[in-house]
Design a protein around this motif. Structure first.
Motif, PDB file in Angstrom:
ATOM      1  N   THR A  48      31.598  26.141  40.531  1.00 35.27           N
ATOM      2  CA  THR A  48      32.095  26.957  41.652  1.00 35.27           C
ATOM      3  C   THR A  48      30.909  27.685  42.307  1.00 35.27           C
ATOM      4  N   GLY A  49      31.031  27.919  43.597  1.00 33.21           N
ATOM      5  CA  GLY A  49      29.921  28.547  44.341  1.00 33.21           C
ATOM      6  C   GLY A  49      28.715  27.640  44.293  1.00 33.21           C
ATOM      7  N   ALA A  50      28.951  26.334  44.578  1.00 32.63           N
ATOM      8  CA  ALA A  50      27.947  25.308  44.259  1.00 32.63           C
ATOM      9  C   ALA A  50      27.029  24.949  45.409  1.00 32.63           C
ATOM     10  N   THR A  51      27.126  25.653  46.542  1.00 27.36           N
ATOM     11  CA  THR A  51      26.333  25.207  47.687  1.00 27.36           C
ATOM     12  C   THR A  51      25.062  26.020  47.889  1.00 27.36           C
ATOM     13  N   ASP A  52      24.815  26.978  47.033  1.00 32.32           N
ATOM     14  CA  ASP A  52      23.628  27.818  47.219  1.00 32.32           C
ATOM     15  C   ASP A  52      23.194  28.384  45.872  1.00 32.32           C
ATOM     16  N   GLY A  53      21.971  28.887  45.836  1.00 34.84           N
ATOM     17  CA  GLY A  53      21.500  29.692  44.713  1.00 34.84           C
ATOM     18  C   GLY A  53      21.703  29.067  43.336  1.00 34.84           C
ATOM     19  N   ILE A  72      32.691  23.100  44.210  1.00 34.00           N
ATOM     20  CA  ILE A  72      33.736  23.926  44.834  1.00 34.00           C
ATOM     21  C   ILE A  72      33.064  25.120  45.504  1.00 34.00           C
ATOM     22  N   SER A  73      33.342  25.299  46.777  1.00 37.29           N
ATOM     23  CA  SER A  73      32.743  26.399  47.519  1.00 37.29           C
ATOM     24  C   SER A  73      33.531  26.621  48.797  1.00 37.29           C
ATOM     25  N   ARG A  74      33.037  27.565  49.615  1.00 32.58           N
ATOM     26  CA  ARG A  74      33.842  27.958  50.775  1.00 32.58           C
ATOM     27  C   ARG A  74      33.658  27.031  51.980  1.00 32.58           C
ATOM     28  N   ASN A 125      30.700  30.083  38.451  1.00 31.03           N
ATOM     29  CA  ASN A 125      29.493  30.740  38.956  1.00 31.03           C
ATOM     30  C   ASN A 125      29.757  31.614  40.176  1.00 31.03           C
ATOM     31  N   VAL A 126      30.826  31.293  40.940  1.00 32.77           N
ATOM     32  CA  VAL A 126      30.984  31.996  42.224  1.00 32.77           C
ATOM     33  C   VAL A 126      31.023  33.505  42.001  1.00 32.77           C
ATOM     34  N   GLY A 127      30.340  34.225  42.891  1.00 27.36           N
ATOM     35  CA  GLY A 127      30.314  35.679  42.749  1.00 27.36           C
ATOM     36  C   GLY A 127      29.712  36.317  43.984  1.00 27.36           C
ATOM     37  N   VAL A 128      30.122  37.540  44.259  1.00 31.63           N
ATOM     38  CA  VAL A 128      29.535  38.299  45.381  1.00 31.63           C
ATOM     39  C   VAL A 128      29.147  39.683  44.890  1.00 31.63           C
ATOM     40  N   SER A 129      28.198  40.277  45.622  1.00 27.89           N
ATOM     41  CA  SER A 129      27.782  41.633  45.268  1.00 27.89           C
ATOM     42  C   SER A 129      27.900  42.541  46.494  1.00 27.89           C
ATOM     43  N   ASN A 175      30.407  31.008  31.965  1.00 27.22           N
ATOM     44  CA  ASN A 175      30.866  32.055  32.877  1.00 27.22           C
ATOM     45  C   ASN A 175      29.667  32.895  33.308  1.00 27.22           C
ATOM     46  N   VAL A 176      29.309  32.806  34.580  1.00 33.18           N
ATOM     47  CA  VAL A 176      28.123  33.523  35.048  1.00 33.18           C
ATOM     48  C   VAL A 176      28.505  34.982  35.346  1.00 33.18           C
ATOM     49  N   ALA A 177      28.111  35.855  34.428  1.00 31.56           N
ATOM     50  CA  ALA A 177      28.311  37.290  34.610  1.00 31.56           C
ATOM     51  C   ALA A 177      27.036  37.826  35.253  1.00 31.56           C
ATOM     52  N   SER A 194      32.806  44.422  37.338  1.00 34.89           N
ATOM     53  CA  SER A 194      33.425  43.091  37.385  1.00 34.89           C
ATOM     54  C   SER A 194      32.673  42.138  36.469  1.00 34.89           C
ATOM     55  N   LYS A 195      31.351  42.305  36.380  1.00 32.61           N
ATOM     56  CA  LYS A 195      30.558  41.422  35.523  1.00 32.61           C
ATOM     57  C   LYS A 195      30.727  41.780  34.045  1.00 32.61           C
ATOM     58  N   ALA A 196      30.967  43.063  33.763  1.00 31.06           N
ATOM     59  CA  ALA A 196      31.271  43.454  32.378  1.00 31.06           C
ATOM     60  C   ALA A 196      32.588  42.810  31.958  1.00 31.06           C
ATOM     61  N   LEU A 220      24.182  36.063  31.411  1.00 34.43           N
ATOM     62  CA  LEU A 220      23.878  37.381  31.983  1.00 34.43           C
ATOM     63  C   LEU A 220      22.471  37.437  32.584  1.00 34.43           C
ATOM     64  N   PRO A 221      22.300  36.863  33.785  1.00 30.90           N
ATOM     65  CA  PRO A 221      20.953  36.875  34.359  1.00 30.90           C
ATOM     66  C   PRO A 221      20.561  38.253  34.895  1.00 30.90           C
ATOM     67  N   PHE A 222      19.254  38.547  34.845  1.00 25.49           N
ATOM     68  CA  PHE A 222      18.711  39.625  35.680  1.00 25.49           C
ATOM     69  C   PHE A 222      18.425  38.967  37.043  1.00 25.49           C
TER      70      PHE A 222
HETATM   71  N1  LIG Z   1      20.923  36.107  42.128  1.00 24.59           N
HETATM   72  C1  LIG Z   1      20.854  37.006  41.173  1.00 24.59           C
HETATM   73  O1  LIG Z   1      19.855  37.748  41.052  1.00 24.59           O
HETATM   74  C2  LIG Z   1      21.978  37.137  40.194  1.00 24.59           C
HETATM   75  C3  LIG Z   1      21.787  37.981  39.085  1.00 24.59           C
HETATM   76  C4  LIG Z   1      22.838  38.114  38.190  1.00 24.59           C
HETATM   77  C5  LIG Z   1      24.012  37.415  38.368  1.00 24.59           C
HETATM   78  N2  LIG Z   1      24.174  36.617  39.434  1.00 24.59           N
HETATM   79  C6  LIG Z   1      25.449  35.917  39.577  1.00 24.59           C
HETATM   80  O2  LIG Z   1      25.200  34.540  39.777  1.00 24.59           O
HETATM   81  C7  LIG Z   1      26.244  33.962  40.549  1.00 24.59           C
HETATM   82  C8  LIG Z   1      25.650  33.178  41.710  1.00 24.59           C
HETATM   83  O3  LIG Z   1      24.911  34.065  42.519  1.00 24.59           O
HETATM   84  P1  LIG Z   1      23.807  33.567  43.562  1.00 24.59           P
HETATM   85  O4  LIG Z   1      22.762  34.603  43.543  1.00 24.59           O
HETATM   86  O5  LIG Z   1      23.439  32.159  43.318  1.00 24.59           O
HETATM   87  O6  LIG Z   1      24.639  33.701  44.937  1.00 24.59           O
HETATM   88  P2  LIG Z   1      24.395  33.036  46.361  1.00 24.59           P
HETATM   89  O7  LIG Z   1      23.035  32.494  46.482  1.00 24.59           O
HETATM   90  O8  LIG Z   1      24.872  34.055  47.330  1.00 24.59           O
HETATM   91  O9  LIG Z   1      25.410  31.780  46.355  1.00 24.59           O
HETATM   92  C9  LIG Z   1      26.773  32.013  46.280  1.00 24.59           C
HETATM   93  C10 LIG Z   1      27.546  30.712  46.317  1.00 24.59           C
HETATM   94  O10 LIG Z   1      28.937  31.064  46.206  1.00 24.59           O
HETATM   95  C11 LIG Z   1      29.646  30.616  47.360  1.00 24.59           C
HETATM   96  N3  LIG Z   1      30.627  31.606  47.747  1.00 24.59           N
HETATM   97  C12 LIG Z   1      30.429  32.909  48.088  1.00 24.59           C
HETATM   98  N4  LIG Z   1      31.595  33.499  48.385  1.00 24.59           N
HETATM   99  C13 LIG Z   1      32.546  32.558  48.229  1.00 24.59           C
HETATM  100  C14 LIG Z   1      33.942  32.557  48.403  1.00 24.59           C
HETATM  101  N5  LIG Z   1      34.611  33.640  48.816  1.00 24.59           N
HETATM  102  N6  LIG Z   1      34.622  31.438  48.138  1.00 24.59           N
HETATM  103  C15 LIG Z   1      33.980  30.319  47.764  1.00 24.59           C
HETATM  104  N7  LIG Z   1      32.656  30.243  47.587  1.00 24.59           N
HETATM  105  C16 LIG Z   1      31.945  31.344  47.830  1.00 24.59           C
HETATM  106  C17 LIG Z   1      28.602  30.413  48.439  1.00 24.59           C
HETATM  107  O11 LIG Z   1      29.052  29.441  49.349  1.00 24.59           O
HETATM  108  P3  LIG Z   1      29.107  29.728  50.919  1.00 24.59           P
HETATM  109  O12 LIG Z   1      27.689  29.890  51.350  1.00 24.59           O
HETATM  110  O13 LIG Z   1      29.780  28.585  51.519  1.00 24.59           O
HETATM  111  O14 LIG Z   1      29.873  30.999  51.058  1.00 24.59           O
HETATM  112  C18 LIG Z   1      27.404  29.938  47.600  1.00 24.59           C
HETATM  113  O15 LIG Z   1      27.543  28.569  47.317  1.00 24.59           O
HETATM  114  C19 LIG Z   1      27.139  35.131  40.994  1.00 24.59           C
HETATM  115  O16 LIG Z   1      28.253  35.200  40.145  1.00 24.59           O
HETATM  116  C20 LIG Z   1      26.247  36.350  40.795  1.00 24.59           C
HETATM  117  O17 LIG Z   1      26.989  37.506  40.553  1.00 24.59           O
HETATM  118  C21 LIG Z   1      23.188  36.458  40.369  1.00 24.59           C
END
Ligand SMILES: NC(=O)c1ccc[n+]([C@@H]2O[C@H](COP(=O)([O-])OP(=O)(O)OC[C@H]3O[C@@H](n4cnc5c(N)ncnc54)[C@H](OP(=O)(O)O)[C@@H]3O)[C@@H](O)[C@H]2O)c1
Length: 302
Positions: A48-53, A72-74, A125-129, A175-177, A194-196, A220-222
């Motif tokens: 999930t959230g597979a198109t970025d990051g 799976i993504s938006r 993996n999908v998540g927002v901050s 589960n990516v917290a 939410s991540k806890a 649990l990534p930093f």
């Molecule tokens: N990056 C960090 O430093 C970090 C650290 C700790 C934990 N994490 C966790 O790692 C996970 C991935 O984070 P990331 O940094 O890789 O994020 P990201 O680069 O912002 O990528 C997020 C991905 O999720 C999709 N997405 C976002 N909102 C969505 C929605 N409402 N419905 C469906 N898809 C959605 C995006 O697709 P679209 O572009 O199409 O919206 C994109 O593919 C998250 O759970 C985050 O909390 C990240």
């Protein structure tokens, strides 16, 4: 204390240190061998959230290991681009499901998209901050913010009951917290909480389903260099998503709860085992305040 008691304590400490180091060597140097392969777990990996990051890096790395990938993504356009790139680079099948995890009515669509597939891996993996650190009551449009963060960060992970248990006989759920779920992060309070939740949920499920052959890991990534973190330049402690995911996949099956990347594991140990909670809280608050001030100043200027 008698000499015998002192010797016993010293021997026990030495044994603990050695066993911790051996475990560290097993996790961070030897790794999990060939566990994360399609031939071992099942044909398909769902991300999930597979198109970025980080999600995109999981999709690519799992494809490199021979899995067919469900993305799976938006955004359908982004899904099409990533799926084409994966198919041509790794010569595996892909399938895309567009779904906005901000809504809760998407699960029947996801379930029917996955019906009949032999699923070996699910990466939740999908998540927002936050767009910037903010005091809880000052968050703009707070009702919709709360609703969408809970749906995307929490509900998506709970819905594994539909996605995975109905289709998986054995396999791995990641589960990516976040490291910010390991202790409260003020000014990102809802994200951190939410991540806890994700961390606790994963660890509870792991205990429930271990005997049924399903490995569930809390990740649990930093910081990692992605759009979400807004950090572009990789350093030793802030890896690219690709570097992070490669390291993380070596910890599967060896740790129920993992920071996933050696420098992050050291940071996790320092922040939770070494620093007093009060000091950590004060430090994290001061970092949040200065990030908030910088963000607001930039907004004012431009
Ligand atoms: N990056 C960090 O430093 C970090 C650290 C700790 C934990 N994490 C966790 O790692 C996970 C991935 O984070 P990331 O940094 O890789 O994020 P990201 O680069 O912002 O990528 C997020 C991905 O999720 C999709 N997405 C976002 N909102 C969505 C929605 N409402 N419905 C469906 N898809 C959605 C995006 O697709 P679209 O572009 O199409 O919206 C994109 O593919 C998250 O759970 C985050 O909390 C990240």
């Amino acid at each position: 204390m008698t000499d015998e008691a002192n010797i016993f304590i010293i021997i026990r400490q030495a044994a603990l240190t050695i066993s911790h180091q051996l475990l560290g060597i097993r996790v961070w140097i030897v790794g999990n061998g060939n566990l994360m392969q399609a031939t071992k777990l099942g044909k398909w990996a769902v991300v999930t959230g597979a198109t970025d990051g980080i999600g995109k890096a999981y999709a690519e790395e799992l494809a490199r290991r021979g899995f067919a990938i469900v993305l799976i993504s938006r955004t359908q356009e982004k899904l099409d681009d990533v799926s084409k790139a994966i198919e041509s680079k790794y010569n595996v099948e892909t399938k895309t499901i567009s779904a906005d995890f901000g809504s809760v009515d998407i699960y029947p669509k996801i379930e029917s998209g996955l019906a009949g597939l032999e699923i070996g891996v699910l990466v939740n993996n999908v998540g927002v901050s936050y767009s910037y650190p903010e005091f809880f009551l000052n968050i703009p449009d707070i009702d919709s913010f709360i609703n969408s963060m809970i749906n995307i960060n929490i509900t998506s992970v709970c819905q594994v009951r539909e996605i995975s248990f109905s289709f998986m006989s054995k396999g791995v759920i990641l589960n990516v917290a976040s490291a910010s779920g390991m202790y409260p992060v003020p000014l990102l309070t809802l994200y951190s909480s939410s991540k806890a939740f994700v961390d606790f949920f994963s660890r509870g499920l792991e205990a429930e389903y271990k005997s049924k052959g399903i490995i569930i890991q809390s990740v649990l990534p930093f910081y990692v260099t992605t759009k979400l973190s807004k950090i572009r330049r990789a350093t030793l402690d802030i890896p690219t998503p690709e570097r992070y995911v490669k390291a993380q996949l070596s910890t599967v099956g060896l740790q129920t709860q993992s920071n996933g990347y050696f420098p992050h594991a050291v940071m996790g140990w320092v922040t939770t085992a070494l620093l007093p909670a009060k000091l950590l809280n004060k430090y994290v608050m001061s970092v949040g305040l200065s990030q908030r001030a910088r963000y607001l100043k930039k907004q004012k200027q431009g």
